[in-house]
Enzyme design. Structure first.
Site, PDB file in Angstrom:
ATOM      1  CG  ASP A 173      -2.129  -0.807   1.029  1.00 47.62           C
ATOM      2  OD1 ASP A 173      -2.621  -0.809  -0.114  1.00 47.62           O
ATOM      3  OD2 ASP A 173      -2.591  -1.455   1.988  1.00 47.62           O
ATOM      4  CD  GLU A 224      -3.522  16.001   4.115  1.00 46.86           C
ATOM      5  OE1 GLU A 224      -4.106  16.258   5.192  1.00 46.86           O
ATOM      6  OE2 GLU A 224      -3.453  14.860   3.635  1.00 46.86           O
ATOM      7  CG  ASP A 271      -7.007  22.344   7.075  1.00 45.88           C
ATOM      8  OD1 ASP A 271      -7.227  21.338   7.792  1.00 45.88           O
ATOM      9  OD2 ASP A 271      -6.837  22.298   5.838  1.00 45.88           O
ATOM     10  CB  ALA A 274     -19.349  15.877   1.331  1.00 41.81           C
ATOM     11  CE  LYS A 301      -6.211  23.955   2.770  1.00 42.62           C
ATOM     12  NZ  LYS A 301      -6.828  24.295   4.046  1.00 42.62           N
ATOM     13  CG  PHE A 328     -13.361  19.521   3.198  1.00 44.64           C
ATOM     14  CD1 PHE A 328     -12.755  19.973   2.024  1.00 44.64           C
ATOM     15  CD2 PHE A 328     -13.947  18.261   3.199  1.00 44.64           C
ATOM     16  CE1 PHE A 328     -12.749  19.184   0.888  1.00 44.64           C
ATOM     17  CE2 PHE A 328     -13.945  17.479   2.070  1.00 44.64           C
ATOM     18  CZ  PHE A 328     -13.346  17.940   0.915  1.00 44.64           C
ATOM     19  CB  THR A 384     -18.428  23.588  -0.715  1.00 44.54           C
ATOM     20  OG1 THR A 384     -17.795  23.149   0.482  1.00 44.54           O
ATOM     21  CG2 THR A 384     -19.799  24.163  -0.383  1.00 44.54           C
ATOM     22  CB  SER A 440     -11.866  24.074   3.948  1.00 44.56           C
ATOM     23  OG  SER A 440     -10.500  24.013   3.639  1.00 44.56           O
ATOM     24  CG  ASP A 485      -7.089  -4.760   2.465  1.00 44.58           C
ATOM     25  OD1 ASP A 485      -7.311  -4.411   1.293  1.00 44.58           O
ATOM     26  OD2 ASP A 485      -6.539  -4.037   3.312  1.00 44.58           O
TER      27      ASP A 485
END
Lengths: 598, 688
Positions: B316, B357, B353, B387, B403, B385, B389, B392, B530
């Site tokens: 992974d 990230e 945020d 789902a 962004k 943030f 739009t 955020s 999995d």
């Protein structure tokens, strides 16, 4: 011995090796086409015959067999051959083509001989010219030199299929492999070679034996014997002798050339005459000598190439060839050196030069040494000189070549499959050493393969050890020796080595035609032939089902020099560890005694 | 993942040594030894020579009693060394099993009638719990059996199983629903559906595995044993053959003595591959134990061996190849704005945020552009943030900083009446095709630029892939990213191949395809989705944090849940096989020297000429034979460390590795005993 002669001998050896190597590729390629059912240039001649044969015998050439069917068919075929041969040899007195009115064989000799020919051993406890009729020679002994050779080749080809095919069930059709081997490979070459041999002076006739006048009568003193066979002595205890003058000699005749070709080509070694290839009617000239040597090496060597092609990588074939060649060159060198050094006891008497006892002058040292090494490296067993008369260490070389389980080229088919079993053992250890569960040609080597490989390479050695032990303990074993001490031990060791490994040559000092040796020998020959044969087929059956693992950087390269050297070491170490004690008490100590006696 | 805190004992811990010593005597019982036929035959040989010793002692006939006595003693030691090696290898596992057994004591479970928190329950002992029973586990309760959380979430201390002291979260739904019997809930309550009957739980399996009670020989071990047994049979015949050979030779020469039974047994034991046979069980056990030290449980020995064979590795991306999170690496302006302005806007948009990230954007803006950040202004309004739009940001002082993914932000700006700079699209694609994730940044109705978020490769990962490649192992990266991004990361990490936008069924298909081509495939996984792929893979490593189905489908469990462990597992698998191979080669090469010691000694009375084979110049026949026997015995304990630690694996192409090992263990095995036997012979003759 002149330096120039040594140079010529080496030259002859080199020419042989070069010719053999050059022939390996075309011959191997031809055989792979034969076995893969491709059309060959002989198809116009034999194709029709092949189809006709299938039609008559009701064989469906496309019907493939799994390993059990293949092994069963092979065993039944050989068993029937054995029974027929046994019957004919015992009944030859009532059968045609018997101008000398030779009687039937005794039961134990007939059994031993039948086993010997069906197992491609061709150990001869009989003397051809004085015991076997032309009918027996042709219909039994010659025919089986074809069939036993073809059986060995069929087995190795089905084994190769087992390695090469991926996730399959069947490994070929025994009847087809057998037929094609005889028709496309053995028969054509034998015919051509027989003609060449006739041109060199080998005879081919059905005449009665000829009595010929000697050019010069010879005389010798013969000890007088009483009715019981004891020497007669005069009053002073001196041996009484009579003078015998010989003016005439009986020359045995027969269809020699036809048997001679297949004798070498099929690594059989069953000579028409007792003297085998040292007899001028079997092997008249240095040229025929060279031809016969080349012939007996040809198929075993070329099969390595057939293997490589059928397995999809000719380098794998060359790797096996190189391993075989390496041991062969070592053996020829050792034998030549031993014989060249000669016997110090003889040299003390003022006779200098190499050991020429038991050798034909027309072949010289080189031709004799090369023949001895080749006939024992392959499981041929034809001889052109007396192995019993080699120097002790020299005699050890053919013995060792046989004791290595006949893998230095070896018998047709059997040599390669035994060597491949060695390769699987070598791969197992080497594969582990690089941190992988071992694989050979992309097939995983697991429990089944280990069992079958071990049976293939060790059966003959096991029977040598068992029978040598018995023979040295029972009076019936010891009484056949013509030499006491270490040399007698060597004779017994050589005899069982030769029979267990289906070679067929002998240290002729041993009287093998006794019930004890006929029966123990038969058992050794049967076990040495069929236990590995069935094991190899079982292994083919297991391998053919496996999937193929593509090679990567982590895969053990089995076509490179390191693996070749490892394979050679495994062969030598297994052989040495098994037979070092016996060799120490036979040829090695004999050599030391000989050198100590100067 | 934190460092494990459990105490690891060295293999040669005195306490373990003492236990192993006692155990090794118990293992001398022929009923225990028959599993190792080669050593059993040594034991039979020891009995024979011991009987012989007493006969010599009482009758005073035959060989000197000191000689038969010494040979017997050393033959017994040979067997004992073998059983000791095995006991020692088992020692650490047994010790750990003991401590685990303590946690397996009977627990009273709260069996629920209805599967809900706070429902009615009755107390039943854990031994009476069956599959599909529902239990309630509250704070400070021990979980009574393996199961799956079906309601609630709790902090669980799993140190009993993993040795990890930091508690973990277990919650219903998702990939963290599995709980293990014997672990303890520290806070909150959960409802658990039992998934294993008593005696079949994970802990039970682990205990029997580490104890070695259920240890079966692996196919490769059996194949090797076939070779060893076959050699033993042949050497038995060789030795039996020696007797008639010598009897015949004595008759033929009229001098000397036939070889005696004691010498025959001594030669037999020296020739058969005792070194590898003695250490073979220890190698496998120690391999499992080494894995265990790395907190990996192999559910079968076969799985570890298969790991040595793996030629395709599915990894992974996230967590294995890259660090878990993307990081901002650059701000790219568009529409004629300055880089600093983009950075400023990005910083503003990310102030609230809290994702990794977002934090990386703040860090980059502060470090690279030296922006001073005031406290978060009072009037700032955080726009999280969502789902719908997919953007955020923060509203400060009447300005809207946003962004988001390129197209989402374009939509937002257009709605606000702004225009889109032409080069935006080009910049976004450029970043994406280089493996980055582009985030557009806007202030009010103006797009200022793009943030480049990049996956950060784990340190040293390229070197590991390079090693794997030189071992002949192909690595395939599995990622949910789009093919462009995946390709860029794949080439940076130097994996051989990648599978982009991978769904669980894609993994399964990829494994099947590779297996059909004959490859051995290894993969790691944790999620329920999995499980099918794990079940299909040859080597399947499940994370201990994973779900119950994943753990059941796997054949190796990683208690640390660290995906890079797969590389260690492969290495240990290879080490086990290599150790077997090298010790086999060493063992058999040894025989040559032993022949040169014993054969002249055995036959010199018959043929004095054979003294020439005594190339080591051993003092006399008795000391020669004894030296060979002693060498054969003490080489076993000398090699125990190698057997337990494993032959060192160096990643290199197979051919070079073969040459290397042949040189060390083949040639070394040939020469070592010449030196060793000579030294022992010298010592014996000084002492006697």
């Amino acid at each position: 011995m002149q330096n120039s002669e040594v140079f010529l001998d080496i030259f002859q050896i080199l020419i042989l090796l070069i010719t053999l190597t050059l022939l390996t590729k075309p011959m191997g390629g031809y055989m792979s086409r034969v076995y893969q059912g491709e059309r060959t240039f002989l198809a116009p001649v034999f194709g029709l015959l092949e189809k006709l044969f299938y039609r008559i015998s009701g064989i469906t050439p496309d019907a493939e067999m799994n390993w059990k069917q293949y092994a069963f068919t092979m065993l039944i075929f050989n068993f029937i051959g054995l029974a027929v041969m046994f019957a004919i040899l015992m009944l030859q007195g009532y059968l045609p083509l018997n101008p000398q009115k030779l009687p039937g064989f005794s039961w134990d000799l007939a059994f031993n001989t039948a086993v010997s020919f069906v197992t491609n051993t061709n150990w001869q406890n009989y003397s051809g010219e004085s015991s076997a009729s032309y009918f027996s020679q042709l219909m039994v002994l010659m025919v089986h030199q074809f069939l036993s050779a073809a059986t060995g080749m069929a087995i190795v080809v089905s084994f190769i299929r087992g390695l090469a095919r991926r996730t399959a069930e069947t490994i070929g059709n025994f009847w087809v492999d057998l037929t094609r081997t005889v028709l496309y490979i053995l028969l054509p070459i034998s015919i051509i070679v027989a003609l060449v041999l006739v041109s060199q002076g080998v005879i081919q006739n059905f005449s009665p034996y000829k009595n010929v006048q000697l050019l010069e009568a010879i005389s010798y003193e013969k000890p007088k014997l009483d009715i019981n066979g004891n020497p007669l002595k005069d009053a002073s205890g001196k041996q009484l002798t009579e003078k015998i003058i010989v003016k005439e000699q009986t020359l045995p005749m027969g269809p020699v050339a036809s048997q001679e070709a297949i004798k070498e080509l099929g690594t059989n070694g069953g000579g028409f005459f007792n003297a085998n290839s040292s007899h001028p009617y079997e092997n008249p000239t240095p040229f025929t000598n060279f031809l016969e040597i080349l012939l007996l090496l040809l198929i075993p060597a070329a099969l390595t190439n057939t293997f490589g092609r059928m397995a999809g990588n000719t380098r794998q074939g060359w790797a096996i060839y190189t391993a075989m060649l390496l041991i062969f060159v070592l053996a020829v060198g050792a034998l030549y050196l031993a014989e060249y050094s000669g016997n110090p006891l003889v040299q003390k008497l003022g006779v200098h030069g190499p050991n020429m006892e038991g050798k034909e002058v027309r072949f010289g040292l080189g031709g004799s040494v090369l023949f001895s090494a080749s006939t024992t490296a392959t499981s041929c067993g034809a001889v052109n000189n007396m192995h019993d008369s080699l120097t002790p260490l020299g005699g050890m070389v053919p013995m060792v070549l046989i004791l290595l389980s006949e893998v230095v080229f070896g018998g047709v088919g059997s040599g390669l499959y035994t060597m491949l079993a060695f390769a699987i053992i070598a791969v197992f250890a080497a594969g582990l050493m690089i941190g992988r569960t071992p694989e050979y040609l992309g097939k995983k080597i697991e429990v089944m393969e280990m069992w079958m490989s071990v049976i293939t390479i060790l059966t003959s050695g096991v029977f040598v050890l068992i029978f040598v032990s018995i023979a040295l303990l029972v009076p019936a074993g010891v009484s056949s020796m013509s030499n006491p001490g270490p040399h007698g031990l060597s004779e017994v060791l050589y005899a069982f080595a030769s029979m267990s490994n289906n070679n067929g040559s002998a240290f002729a000092g041993l009287n093998g035609n006794t019930i004890f040796y006929n029966l123990t020998g038969s058992l050794a020959m049967l076990a040495g032939r069929f236990a590995p044969a069935v094991a190899v087929l079982a292994m083919a059956g297991s391998l053919v089902k496996k999937k193929y693992v593509p090679p990567s950087l982590g895969t053990l390269p089995t076509d490179q020099l390191p693996f070749i050297i490892w394979l050679v070491s495994v062969v030598l170490i297994v052989g040495a560890l098994t037979f070092f004690p016996a060799l120490a008490l036979g040829p090695i100590v004999e050599q030391m005694i000989m050198q100590g006696g100067v | 993942m934190s460092k494990t805190t459990k105490k690891t004992k060295g293999i040669f811990d005195p306490k373990l040594m003492r236990a192993a010593l006692i155990d090794s005597f118990k293992k001398l019982d022929p009923r225990a030894l028959w599993r190792n036929p080669v050593m059993l035959s040594v034991e039979i040989g020891s009995v024979i020579t011991t009987v012989n010793f007493f006969i010599n002692l009482i009758t005073g006939k035959g060989e000197p009693a000191w000689f038969t006595g010494m040979v017997s003693a050393w033959l017994w030691l040979t067997v004992l060394f073998a059983t000791f090696a095995e006991s020692l290898a088992e020692g650490r596992g047994k010790a750990r099993a003991e401590s685990m057994k303590k946690t397996r004591k009977e627990i009273m479970a709260k069996k629920l009638k209805k599967p809900e928190l706070g429902g009615e329950y009755e107390l039943v002992p854990s031994t009476q719990l069956r599959k599909d029973d529902i239990i309630l586990v509250e704070a400070n309760d021990l979980i009574a059996g393996d199961g799956e959380v079906i309601a609630g979430a709790a902090l669980v201390n799993e140190s009993a199983v993993t040795g990890e002291s930091a508690p973990v979260v277990r919650e219903s739904g998702g990939d963290r629903s599995a709980v293990t019997g014997g672990t303890q809930v520290i806070a909150n309550s959960i409802v658990v559906r039992i998934t294993a009957n008593p005696g079949e739980t994970f802990l039970d399996r682990m205990i029997s595995l580490v104890e070695g009670a259920k240890r079966r020989k692996t196919p490769n071990e059996i194949a090797l044993e076939v070779l060893l047994v076959a050699l033993t049979v042949v050497f038995f015949l060789v030795v039996v053959n020696l007797s008639p050979l010598s009897i015949y030779s004595v008759k033929a020469t009229g001098q000397g003595q036939p070889v005696t039974l004691v010498v025959l047994v001594a030669l037999f034991v020296c020739l058969i591959p005792t070194t590898i046979a003695a250490l073979l069980p220890a190698i496998g056990i120690a391999g499992m134990d080494r894995l265990f030290q790395k907190n990996v449980i192999a559910l079968s020995g076969r799985a570890i061996e298969a790991a040595g064979d793996v030629n395709v590795l599915l990894l992974d991306k996230t967590g294995t190849i890259t660090l878990g999170n993307r990081q901002a690496v650059a701000f790219i302006p568009v529409g004629g704005h300055s880089e600093k302005k983009v950075a400023e806007a990005a910083l503003m948009a990310s102030l609230t945020d809290e994702t990794p990230e977002g934090r990386s954007i703040v860090v980059l803006a502060k470090q690279k552009y030296d922006l001073r950040m005031r406290e978060l202004p009072q009037n700032a309004e955080s726009i999280p943030f969502s789902a719908e739009t997919r953007i955020s940001g923060v509203n400060i002082d009447g300005h809207a900083f946003r962004k988001g993914a390129g197209d989402s932000l374009i939509k937002f700006v257009r709605n606000a009446g702004g225009t889109i700079p032409q080069e935006l699209d080009g910049q976004v694609t450029a970043i994406a095709s280089a493996g980055g994730t582009p985030l557009a940044v806007s202030r009010d109705a103006e797009v200022l630029g793009v943030i480049n978020l990049k996956d950060i490769l784990k340190g040293g990962i390229q070197e590991r892939f390079l090693q794997l490649r030189s071992m002949g192992i192909k690595t395939i990266m599995i990622t949910g990213d789009n093919p462009l991004t995946a390709a860029a990361i794949a080439s940076e990490a130097q994996v051989d191949d990648f599978l982009a936008q991978a769904k669980p069924e894609d993994k399964l298909r990829l494994i099947r395809e590779n297996q059909q081509q004959g490859y051995m495939v290894a993969m790691t996984g944790d999620g329920t989705n999995d499980a099918p792929a794990l079940a299909q893979a040859d080597v399947a490593v499940a994370m201990n944090t994973g779900t119950q189905p994943a753990r059941e489908a796997a054949n190796i469990i990683d208690l640390d849940s660290n995906p890079t462990k797969l590389l260690d597992i492969v290495e240990i698998g290879k080490q086990i096989l290599m150790t077997r191979g090298t010790l086999t080669t060493f063992s058999i090469s040894n025989d040559v020297a032993k022949y040169f010691a014993i054969i002249p000694a055995a036959f010199v009375s018959i043929y004095p000429q054979l003294g020439i084979l005594n190339i080591m110049h051993l003092a006399n026949p008795f000391s020669a034979i004894l030296s060979a026997v002693i060498f054969n015995a003490i080489i076993i304990p000398l090699l125990i460390p190698l057997a337990l630690k494993g032959t060192k694996y160096r990643p290199m192409p197979a051919e070079r590795l073969l040459i290397y090992n042949l040189f060390i263990y083949g040639a070394g095995g040939l020469l070592t005993p010449f030196v060793g036997i000579k030294l022992i012979d010298v010592l014996i003759n000084i002492l006697m």
